[in-house]
Design a protein around this motif. Structure first.
Motif, PDB file in Angstrom:
ATOM      1  N   ALA A  92       0.829  -1.209   0.000  1.00  0.00           N
ATOM      2  CA  ALA A  92       0.000   0.000   0.000  1.00  0.00           C
ATOM      3  C   ALA A  92       0.861   1.257   0.000  1.00  0.00           C
ATOM      4  CB  ALA A  92      -0.922  -0.014   1.219  1.00  0.00           C
ATOM      5  N   ALA A  93       1.917   1.250   0.802  1.00  0.00           N
ATOM      6  CA  ALA A  93       2.802   2.419   0.867  1.00  0.00           C
ATOM      7  C   ALA A  93       3.488   2.672  -0.467  1.00  0.00           C
ATOM      8  CB  ALA A  93       3.847   2.216   1.971  1.00  0.00           C
ATOM      9  N   ARG A  94       3.903   1.593  -1.153  1.00  0.00           N
ATOM     10  CA  ARG A  94       4.555   1.753  -2.459  1.00  0.00           C
ATOM     11  C   ARG A  94       3.597   2.400  -3.469  1.00  0.00           C
ATOM     12  NH1 ARG A  94       7.960  -0.826   0.317  1.00  0.00           N
ATOM     13  NH2 ARG A  94       9.753  -1.969  -0.493  1.00  0.00           N
ATOM     14  N   ILE A  95       2.360   1.957  -3.485  1.00  0.00           N
ATOM     15  CA  ILE A  95       1.387   2.494  -4.434  1.00  0.00           C
ATOM     16  C   ILE A  95       1.072   3.953  -4.123  1.00  0.00           C
ATOM     17  CG2 ILE A  95      -0.985   2.282  -5.296  1.00  0.00           C
ATOM     18  CD1 ILE A  95      -0.684  -0.786  -4.610  1.00  0.00           C
ATOM     19  N   LEU A  96       0.855   4.265  -2.853  1.00  0.00           N
ATOM     20  CA  LEU A  96       0.539   5.639  -2.463  1.00  0.00           C
ATOM     21  C   LEU A  96       1.680   6.591  -2.797  1.00  0.00           C
ATOM     22  CD1 LEU A  96      -1.183   4.868   0.940  1.00  0.00           C
ATOM     23  CD2 LEU A  96      -2.285   5.907  -1.061  1.00  0.00           C
ATOM     24  N   ALA A  97       2.904   6.128  -2.685  1.00  0.00           N
ATOM     25  CA  ALA A  97       4.060   6.978  -3.018  1.00  0.00           C
ATOM     26  C   ALA A  97       4.036   7.387  -4.484  1.00  0.00           C
ATOM     27  CB  ALA A  97       5.354   6.242  -2.691  1.00  0.00           C
ATOM     28  N   LYS A  98       3.518   6.522  -5.345  1.00  0.00           N
ATOM     29  CA  LYS A  98       3.437   6.837  -6.776  1.00  0.00           C
ATOM     30  C   LYS A  98       2.193   7.647  -7.115  1.00  0.00           C
ATOM     31  CE  LYS A  98       7.251   4.704  -7.314  1.00  0.00           C
ATOM     32  NZ  LYS A  98       8.464   5.568  -7.311  1.00  0.00           N
ATOM     33  N   ALA A  99       1.126   7.493  -6.318  1.00  0.00           N
ATOM     34  CA  ALA A  99      -0.113   8.217  -6.603  1.00  0.00           C
ATOM     35  C   ALA A  99      -0.029   9.688  -6.208  1.00  0.00           C
ATOM     36  CB  ALA A  99      -1.280   7.547  -5.882  1.00  0.00           C
ATOM     37  N   ILE A 242     -13.712   9.269 -10.544  1.00  0.00           N
ATOM     38  CA  ILE A 242     -13.007   7.992 -10.414  1.00  0.00           C
ATOM     39  C   ILE A 242     -12.260   7.745 -11.716  1.00  0.00           C
ATOM     40  CG2 ILE A 242     -13.201   5.520  -9.993  1.00  0.00           C
ATOM     41  CD1 ILE A 242     -16.033   6.094  -8.839  1.00  0.00           C
ATOM     42  N   VAL A 243     -10.962   7.498 -11.645  1.00  0.00           N
ATOM     43  CA  VAL A 243     -10.178   7.163 -12.829  1.00  0.00           C
ATOM     44  C   VAL A 243      -9.769   5.699 -12.756  1.00  0.00           C
ATOM     45  CG1 VAL A 243      -8.119   7.646 -14.194  1.00  0.00           C
ATOM     46  CG2 VAL A 243      -9.400   9.527 -13.182  1.00  0.00           C
ATOM     47  N   ASP A 244     -10.175   4.946 -13.763  1.00  0.00           N
ATOM     48  CA  ASP A 244      -9.883   3.514 -13.878  1.00  0.00           C
ATOM     49  C   ASP A 244      -8.542   3.353 -14.583  1.00  0.00           C
ATOM     50  OD1 ASP A 244      -9.676   0.880 -14.739  1.00  0.00           O
ATOM     51  OD2 ASP A 244     -11.759   0.716 -15.387  1.00  0.00           O
ATOM     52  N   GLU A 245      -7.517   2.965 -13.801  1.00  0.00           N
ATOM     53  CA  GLU A 245      -6.170   2.792 -14.341  1.00  0.00           C
ATOM     54  C   GLU A 245      -5.788   1.309 -14.407  1.00  0.00           C
ATOM     55  OE1 GLU A 245      -4.005   4.949 -15.528  1.00  0.00           O
ATOM     56  OE2 GLU A 245      -4.431   6.942 -14.697  1.00  0.00           O
ATOM     57  N   VAL A 246      -6.790   0.433 -14.473  1.00  0.00           N
ATOM     58  CA  VAL A 246      -6.511  -1.003 -14.494  1.00  0.00           C
ATOM     59  C   VAL A 246      -5.610  -1.362 -15.665  1.00  0.00           C
ATOM     60  CG1 VAL A 246      -7.553  -3.283 -14.769  1.00  0.00           C
ATOM     61  CG2 VAL A 246      -8.584  -1.614 -13.215  1.00  0.00           C
ATOM     62  N   MET A 247      -5.893  -0.828 -16.849  1.00  0.00           N
ATOM     63  CA  MET A 247      -5.073  -1.124 -18.023  1.00  0.00           C
ATOM     64  C   MET A 247      -4.001  -0.069 -18.258  1.00  0.00           C
ATOM     65  SD  MET A 247      -6.270  -2.025 -21.955  1.00  0.00           S
ATOM     66  CE  MET A 247      -7.061  -3.570 -21.503  1.00  0.00           C
ATOM     67  N   SER A 248      -4.288   1.177 -17.960  1.00  0.00           N
ATOM     68  CA  SER A 248      -3.367   2.262 -18.343  1.00  0.00           C
ATOM     69  C   SER A 248      -2.347   2.603 -17.277  1.00  0.00           C
ATOM     70  CB  SER A 248      -4.180   3.517 -18.703  1.00  0.00           C
ATOM     71  OG  SER A 248      -5.024   3.912 -17.638  1.00  0.00           O
ATOM     72  N   GLY A 249      -2.420   1.983 -16.100  1.00  0.00           N
ATOM     73  CA  GLY A 249      -1.521   2.343 -15.015  1.00  0.00           C
ATOM     74  C   GLY A 249      -0.224   1.551 -14.965  1.00  0.00           C
ATOM     75  N   PHE A 250       0.671   2.013 -14.119  1.00  0.00           N
ATOM     76  CA  PHE A 250       1.927   1.339 -13.764  1.00  0.00           C
ATOM     77  C   PHE A 250       2.837   1.086 -14.973  1.00  0.00           C
ATOM     78  CE2 PHE A 250      -0.870   0.722 -10.202  1.00  0.00           C
ATOM     79  CZ  PHE A 250      -0.037   1.101  -9.165  1.00  0.00           C
ATOM     80  N   ASP A 255       4.253   6.499 -17.634  1.00  0.00           N
ATOM     81  CA  ASP A 255       4.056   7.150 -16.346  1.00  0.00           C
ATOM     82  C   ASP A 255       3.517   6.106 -15.379  1.00  0.00           C
ATOM     83  OD1 ASP A 255       4.160  10.306 -17.033  1.00  0.00           O
ATOM     84  OD2 ASP A 255       3.180   9.203 -18.652  1.00  0.00           O
ATOM     85  N   TRP A 256       3.555   6.432 -14.086  1.00  0.00           N
ATOM     86  CA  TRP A 256       2.978   5.491 -13.122  1.00  0.00           C
ATOM     87  C   TRP A 256       1.474   5.383 -13.303  1.00  0.00           C
ATOM     88  CZ3 TRP A 256       5.797   2.027 -10.745  1.00  0.00           C
ATOM     89  CH2 TRP A 256       7.172   2.278 -10.608  1.00  0.00           C
ATOM     90  N   PHE A 257       0.823   6.516 -13.581  1.00  0.00           N
ATOM     91  CA  PHE A 257      -0.606   6.523 -13.905  1.00  0.00           C
ATOM     92  C   PHE A 257      -0.813   7.421 -15.119  1.00  0.00           C
ATOM     93  CE2 PHE A 257      -0.439   5.761  -9.301  1.00  0.00           C
ATOM     94  CZ  PHE A 257      -1.255   4.644  -9.181  1.00  0.00           C
ATOM     95  N   ALA A 258      -1.770   7.052 -15.974  1.00  0.00           N
ATOM     96  CA  ALA A 258      -2.017   7.845 -17.179  1.00  0.00           C
ATOM     97  C   ALA A 258      -2.442   9.266 -16.839  1.00  0.00           C
ATOM     98  CB  ALA A 258      -3.073   7.163 -18.042  1.00  0.00           C
ATOM     99  N   TRP A 259      -3.213   9.428 -15.746  1.00  0.00           N
ATOM    100  CA  TRP A 259      -3.670  10.781 -15.413  1.00  0.00           C
ATOM    101  C   TRP A 259      -2.522  11.697 -15.002  1.00  0.00           C
ATOM    102  CZ3 TRP A 259      -2.766  12.559 -10.501  1.00  0.00           C
ATOM    103  CH2 TRP A 259      -2.597  11.619  -9.485  1.00  0.00           C
TER     104      TRP A 259
END
Length: 438
Positions: A92-99, A242-250, A255-259
Motif C-alpha cells: 500500500a505504501a509503495r502504491i501511495l508513493a506513486k499516486a 473515479i479514474v480507472d487505471e486497471v489497463m493504463s496504469g503502472f 508514467d505510473w498513472f495515465a492521469w
C-alpha cells in the motif's frame, strides 16, 4: 512429455472460456514465457505484443517478482484481511508513493472489476447519491455494477444493476460531434457531458467513472482540455471523479498513472479515487484495489464501510507488488516505456501507416498503441472481421502474438521491451500488412 495437443484436449474437454461461444474454440497454447517472449510445447516462440491482456508490464517471469512470491509463500502464504500484515502495508505504501500526496489509503480487491465496484460504492456512500456516469466506449470489468458501467456490447446482456447512465467521450478520429480538431472535440464533448449531467439530474450523480486512457475501446488518448474540463464539471456539480487505471496504469503510458502524464493532463488534474489491478504486478498473482483520497478515507473513520473480500491484500499478491514496483524503479522500466514510445514505437508505427493505406489512424504513447484499420481513409470505414482474422494469422505465422479488438490491432508490449524487439515487431507488422493487402 507435455504437448500442444494434450493441452488443447484437456482445455476443450474441461475449460469454459470467457466471452466466447464454446464449440468452435481453438485456444493458443502457451507453455512458458520470459521477458517479451512466450512459447508453446512444440518449441514455437512468439513476441508477446499483447502483454496477454495488456498487463505484463514488467515482462514475463521477472526473476525478482518470482522470487518475492516464492519467499512469501514460505513465510505466510495467506492471511485474513482483518489482520495487519507487513507486506500488505508495504505494498500500500509503495502504491501511495506513486499516486501522490492527496491520497491516503488503499482498499485491496481481487482484481479490476471489484476495484471499480468498490470505488463506485465509496462514491455513493460519500456523496449520498446513487448514479454513476461512464462513457459508451469503455470497459470496467465483468461484475454486477462494473459491467453495467461498461459502455461496450458486453453491458447489454448483463444490465441488472441500477443507477448507471452513459455518454460519449471524446474521440477525435471517430467523432460523435462533427469536430475538426482535437481542441474542438474536447470542447464539444464537454458540452455534451454537461448536458447529460443536467438531464440526468446533477444532484443524483455520485461519480464519473473514466479510464485513464480508454484501452479496450481503442487506446483513445484524450484531447487537450478534456481532463481540466471534466474536473471543472465534477467540482461544479459536486460529483466525484473515479479514474480507472486497471489497463493504463503502472508504466503502460510511460508514467505510473495515465492521469499523471503531462501531455494528457497538463493542468495536473487529480482524481478523487483511482482503481488499479493487473498492471501493478503484471498479473502474477490476482489483485486490484482502490487508491482513496484522504478526504474520502476520512469519511469512513467513524462510518462503517460495508464491503470486504476474503483475499483483500493477499500476501502473495502484496509481495509481488512490492517486488514489481521496486524493480520498476531500480531498472528504470517506466522510463524505458516512455522512451520506447517516443523514439521507437511511435515513429515506427507512423512510418508503417505511410506505407499501408489500411492504417487509418495511429494512436498512443509509451507502450500503449492502437492501429485503427480502414477500408478507405476518406470514409474511415472499419475493415471487416475477416481482415483482422487474416492479419492475425499472418502475424502468428511470423512469431508475433497480437492483441486485436474490433477493427484494430493494439501494439502493447511489456514495458521492458527493447528497441531491437520493437524493430523486429515492426518488420513483422510490415510483412503481415503487405501480405493481406497484396
Amino acid at each position: 512429455m507435455s504437448t500442444n495437443q494434450q493441452t488443447l484436449d484437456l482445455d476443450r474437454a474441461h475449460v469454459f472460456h470467457s466471452w466466447s461461444a464454446q464449440g468452435a474454440l481453438t485456444p493458443f497454447v502457451i507453455a512458458g514465457a520470459s521477458g517479451t517472449e512466450v512459447w508453446d510445447y512444440d518449441g514455437n516462440r512468439f513476441l508477446d505484443f499483447s502483454s496477454q491482456l495488456v498487463n505484463i508490464n514488467i515482462g514475463h517471469a521477472h526473476p525478482k517478482v518470482v522470487a518475492a512470491i516464492q519467499e512469501q509463500a514460505a513465510i505466510l502464504p495467506t492471511v485474513a484481511p482483518a489482520h495487519a500484515n507487513l507486506v500488505r502495508g508495504e505494498a500500500a505504501a509503495r502504491i501511495l508513493a506513486k499516486a501522490g500526496p492527496t491520497f491516503g489509503k488503499i482498499f485491496f480487491t481481487n482484481g479490476g472489476a471489484d476495484a471499480n465496484e468498490n470505488a463506485m460504492r465509496m462514491a455513493r456512500l460519500t456523496t449520498g447519491r446513487d448514479k454513476i456516469l461512464s462513457t459508451y466506449r469503455s470497459y470496467h470489468g465483468n461484475t454486477g455494477a462494473a459491467v453495467v458501467a461498461t459502455g461496450d456490447w458486453r453491458r447489454v446482456p448483463n444490465e441488472f444493476a441500477r443507477g448507471h447512465a452513459h455518454f460519449f467521450g471524446p474521440f477525435p478520429y471517430r467523432s460523435e460531434f462533427w469536430s475538426d480538431s482535437p481542441e474542438q472535440e474536447a470542447e464539444r464533448a464537454l458540452h455534451h457531458l454537461e448536458r447529460v449531467i443536467v438531464a440526468e439530474g446533477a444532484s443524483s450523480i455520485a461519480a464519473l467513472l473514466l479510464e485513464g486512457i480508454p484501452g479496450t475501446a481503442g487506446v483513445i488518448t484524450p484531447p487537450p482540455g478534456w481532463w481540466a474540463g471534466v474536473r471543472a464539471l465534477c467540482d461544479k456539480y459536486g460529483i466525484l471523479l473515479i479514474v480507472d487505471e486497471v489497463m493504463s496504469g503502472f508504466g503502460r503510458t510511460g508514467d505510473w498513472f495515465a492521469w499523471q502524464n503531462p501531455e494528457l493532463n497538463p493542468d495536473g488534474v487529480v482524481p478523487d479515487l483511482v482503481t488499479f489491478a493487473k498492471g501493478v504486478n503484471s498479473g502474477y498473482v490476482p489483485i486490484g484495489g482502490v487508491v482513496i483520497s484522504e478526504s474520502i478515507a476520512h469519511v469512513f473513520d467513524d462510518q462503517v464501510f460495508p464491503g470486504g473480500l476474503t483475499y483483500s491484500g493477499h500476501p502473495l499478491a502484496a509481495a509481488s507488488i512490492v517486488a514489481s514496483i521496486d524493480a520498476m524503479v531500480e531498472e528504470g522500466i517506466v522510463e524505458n516505456a516512455a522512451t520506447i514510445g517516443r523514439e521507437v514505437l511511435g515513429p515506427g508505427l507512423h512510418a508503417l501507416a505511410e506505407s499501408h493505406p489500411m492504417i487509418g489512424d495511429v494512436r498512443g504513447l509509451g507502450v500503449f498503441w492502437a492501429l485503427d484499420l480502414v477500408t478507405d481513409r476518406e470514409t474511415r470505414e472499419p475493415v471487416p472481421a475477416a481482415t483482422i482474422g487474416a492479419l492475425k494469422k499472418e502475424l502468428m505465422d511470423r512469431g508475433y502474438l497480437p492483441f486485436t479488438a474490433d477493427n484494430r490491432i493494439h501494439v502493447v508490449p511489456p514495458c521492458t521491451v527493447t528497441a531491437e524487439e520493437c524493430l523486429r515487431a515492426l518488420a513483422i507488422l510490415d510483412e503481415a500488412f503487405t501480405a493481406v493487402e497484396g
